[in-house]
Design an enzyme around this catalytic site. Structure first.
Site, PDB file in Angstrom:
ATOM      1  N   HIS A 147      42.502  49.367  46.531  1.00 33.31           N
ATOM      2  CA  HIS A 147      43.159  47.465  46.285  1.00 33.31           C
ATOM      3  C   HIS A 147      43.141  47.419  47.441  1.00 33.31           C
ATOM      4  O   HIS A 147      43.305  45.911  47.759  1.00 33.31           O
ATOM      5  CB  HIS A 147      44.337  47.896  45.314  1.00 33.31           C
ATOM      6  CG  HIS A 147      43.165  48.350  44.032  1.00 33.31           C
ATOM      7  ND1 HIS A 147      42.152  46.967  43.149  1.00 33.31           N
ATOM      8  CD2 HIS A 147      43.471  48.805  42.725  1.00 33.31           C
ATOM      9  CE1 HIS A 147      41.998  47.630  41.583  1.00 33.31           C
ATOM     10  NE2 HIS A 147      43.145  48.478  42.148  1.00 33.31           N
TER      11      HIS A 147
ATOM     12  N   ASP B 231      36.080  53.327  39.194  1.00 31.86           N
ATOM     13  CA  ASP B 231      37.477  53.507  38.802  1.00 31.86           C
ATOM     14  C   ASP B 231      37.344  52.349  37.635  1.00 31.86           C
ATOM     15  O   ASP B 231      36.434  51.799  38.400  1.00 31.86           O
ATOM     16  CB  ASP B 231      38.960  52.731  40.173  1.00 31.86           C
ATOM     17  CG  ASP B 231      40.169  52.733  39.305  1.00 31.86           C
ATOM     18  OD1 ASP B 231      40.718  53.984  39.539  1.00 31.86           O
ATOM     19  OD2 ASP B 231      40.722  51.348  39.087  1.00 31.86           O
TER      20      ASP B 231
ATOM     21  N   HIS C 191      39.273  49.654  37.481  1.00 30.33           N
ATOM     22  CA  HIS C 191      39.872  48.857  37.886  1.00 30.33           C
ATOM     23  C   HIS C 191      38.824  48.149  38.486  1.00 30.33           C
ATOM     24  O   HIS C 191      38.197  49.148  40.018  1.00 30.33           O
ATOM     25  CB  HIS C 191      40.891  49.047  38.420  1.00 30.33           C
ATOM     26  CG  HIS C 191      42.068  48.474  37.256  1.00 30.33           C
ATOM     27  ND1 HIS C 191      42.118  49.875  37.487  1.00 30.33           N
ATOM     28  CD2 HIS C 191      42.876  47.795  36.672  1.00 30.33           C
ATOM     29  CE1 HIS C 191      43.965  50.402  36.586  1.00 30.33           C
ATOM     30  NE2 HIS C 191      43.802  48.652  36.021  1.00 30.33           N
TER      31      HIS C 191
ATOM     32  N   ASP D  60      40.628  56.278  35.068  1.00 29.76           N
ATOM     33  CA  ASP D  60      41.197  55.466  34.399  1.00 29.76           C
ATOM     34  C   ASP D  60      40.406  54.538  33.439  1.00 29.76           C
ATOM     35  O   ASP D  60      40.943  53.673  32.484  1.00 29.76           O
ATOM     36  CB  ASP D  60      42.424  54.224  34.740  1.00 29.76           C
ATOM     37  CG  ASP D  60      41.697  54.129  36.376  1.00 29.76           C
ATOM     38  OD1 ASP D  60      40.329  53.898  36.815  1.00 29.76           O
ATOM     39  OD2 ASP D  60      42.370  53.280  36.757  1.00 29.76           O
TER      40      ASP D  60
HETATM   41  C1  OKP Z   1      45.544  51.118  40.372  1.00 34.69           C
HETATM   42  B1  OKP Z   1      43.838  51.271  40.631  1.00 34.69           B
HETATM   43  C2  OKP Z   1      49.200  46.455  35.008  1.00 34.69           C
HETATM   44  C3  OKP Z   1      49.006  45.635  36.035  1.00 34.69           C
HETATM   45  C4  OKP Z   1      48.487  45.926  36.795  1.00 34.69           C
HETATM   46  C5  OKP Z   1      47.989  47.490  38.960  1.00 34.69           C
HETATM   47  C6  OKP Z   1      46.662  48.057  38.193  1.00 34.69           C
HETATM   48  C7  OKP Z   1      46.532  48.873  40.128  1.00 34.69           C
HETATM   49  C8  OKP Z   1      45.144  50.411  39.643  1.00 34.69           C
HETATM   50  N1  OKP Z   1      50.293  47.485  34.787  1.00 34.69           N
HETATM   51  N2  OKP Z   1      48.635  46.872  38.230  1.00 34.69           N
HETATM   52  O1  OKP Z   1      42.775  51.013  40.357  1.00 34.69           O
HETATM   53  O2  OKP Z   1      43.769  52.410  39.192  1.00 34.69           O
HETATM   54 ZN    ZN Z   2      42.241  51.756  38.026  1.00 31.15          ZN
END
Ligand code: OKP
Ligand code: ZN
Length: 341
Positions: free
Chosen positions: A155, A191, A193, A280
């Site tokens: 990110h 991932d 996300h 995840d």
């Molecule tokens: C990082 B990675 C949920 C709100 C979003 C950020 C998520 C970051 C994920 N608590 N928080 O891509 O696993």
């Molecule tokens: Zn993630």
């Protein structure tokens, strides 16, 4: 498979994050890395390859900010973890402000990524972990390296942190691989996300392929990147491929997207692969909504390994801590098996 880990990555330990309108315990905990290490066995320590390969990807002002941010926070009379509250979203001017809150806004994009006392140290060694894995594969000690990176990286953009990420480990390793003449390089991000930082860093870059399978940003973080109509910009048009999938995706629904992603990597004439791997996508992940089982991680590893490319696997997310080590081990076992198949 060679595995790299550095103990200094455990020092970064923010207490809480802003989530759904309130403070919750920070999900990206040091014991994530410890449970992975316990499941996969010993790792080589990272070597210090210096700041130059990090500065090849990240903005110099951003790196100065990141290194000093927690000290500046304390100097402003605060305690605990540094976090911004004002983000200059549209048309921000490039003004070099000194107040820590202005700098936190300038160099971040969300409220889920506090900077703690040792965040710079851990992020630096997380990047060195990725670089060391790259170096080992480049030297031919093994065809595949696993970089047990933490904090995660995908990110983080050239000049911003967010999503538990500070330095983009995958992008830093990819740029280093290209710099050593190992390209064309492709980054496959699996991932849950979308890897918005990696996408931004290479969006306009015609000889770096970024392919991502992730939760549809219409429903999931990071919302404003990762939609199917983002293909790259300028000379890089066509070298970004986003494959968003709905919540509830299981292996049967995931595999066709994987086929498409792998076909894109092959079509790019890729010579070196960076895998941004997040666990995840697991059915029991507490902040995510796919439905992959542990056995699916074996298949996933096998399928990616069948590309038969020299590869660095960079650890990204995965928050079901009790299952995380076994899930990562399943992916890596599948990968090893897929190389031999
Ligand atoms: C990082 B990675 C949920 C709100 C979003 C950020 C998520 C970051 C994920 N608590 N928080 O891509 O696993
Ligand atoms: Zn993630």
């Amino acid at each position: 498979m060679i595995t790299i880990f550095d103990q200094r990555q455990l020092l970064h330990a923010p207490v809480r994050e802003l989530h759904n309108g309130g403070w919750t315990a920070y999900a990206e905990t040091p014991d994530r890395a410890e449970t992975i290490l316990a499941a996969i066995g010993p790792a080589l320590p990272a070597r210090d390859m210096g700041v130059a390969p990090i500065a090849a990807v990240h903005d110099a002002g951003y790196l100065r900010f990141l290194e000093a941010a927690h000290r500046d926070w304390l100097a402003a009379g605060r305690d605990g973890d540094a976090i911004g509250y004002a983000w200059p979203v549209v048309g921000r001017r490039d003004v070099d402000l000194t107040r820590i809150d202005a700098r936190l806004g300038r160099y971040s994009y969300d409220a889920s990524t506090p900077i703690a006392e040792h965040s710079w140290m851990s992020a630096y060694w997380s990047a060195q972990t990725a670089l060391t894995a790259l170096d080992e594969v480049a030297r031919g000690s093994d065809g595949v390296g696993f970089a047990l990176c933490r904090p995660c990286g995908h990110h983080a953009g050239a000049d911003y942190l967010g999503g538990y990420c500070f330095l983009n480990n995958a992008a830093i390793a990819a740029a280093e691989a290209r710099g050593r003449g190992l390209g064309p390089v492709a980054i496959l991000d699996i991932d849950y996300h979308h890897g918005n930082g990696t996408q931004d860093i290479f969006a306009a870059d015609p000889d770096m392929l970024f392919v991502s399978i992730h939760a549809d940003p219409a429903t999931d973080y990071p919302f404003y990147w990762g939609h199917a109509d983002e293909h790259g910009s300028g000379a890089g048009a066509g070298t970004t491929l986003n494959l968003p999938l709905p919540r509830g995706t299981d292996w049967a629904a995931y595999e066709p997207a994987l086929d498409q992603a792998l076909a894109a990597v092959k079509a790019f004439d890729t010579r070196f692969l960076i895998v941004s791997f997040g666990a995840d996508t697991f059915v029991d992940d507490p902040i995510s909504h796919f439905r992959l089982q542990r056995s699916d991680f074996v298949r996933l590893g096998q399928r990616v390994a069948a590309l038969a490319l020299p590869s660095v696997i960079v650890m990204e997310g995965g928050y079901a801590t009790a299952d995380l080590g076994d899930n990562v081990a399943a992916f890596l076992d599948g990968f090893e098996g897929g190389r031999r198949a």
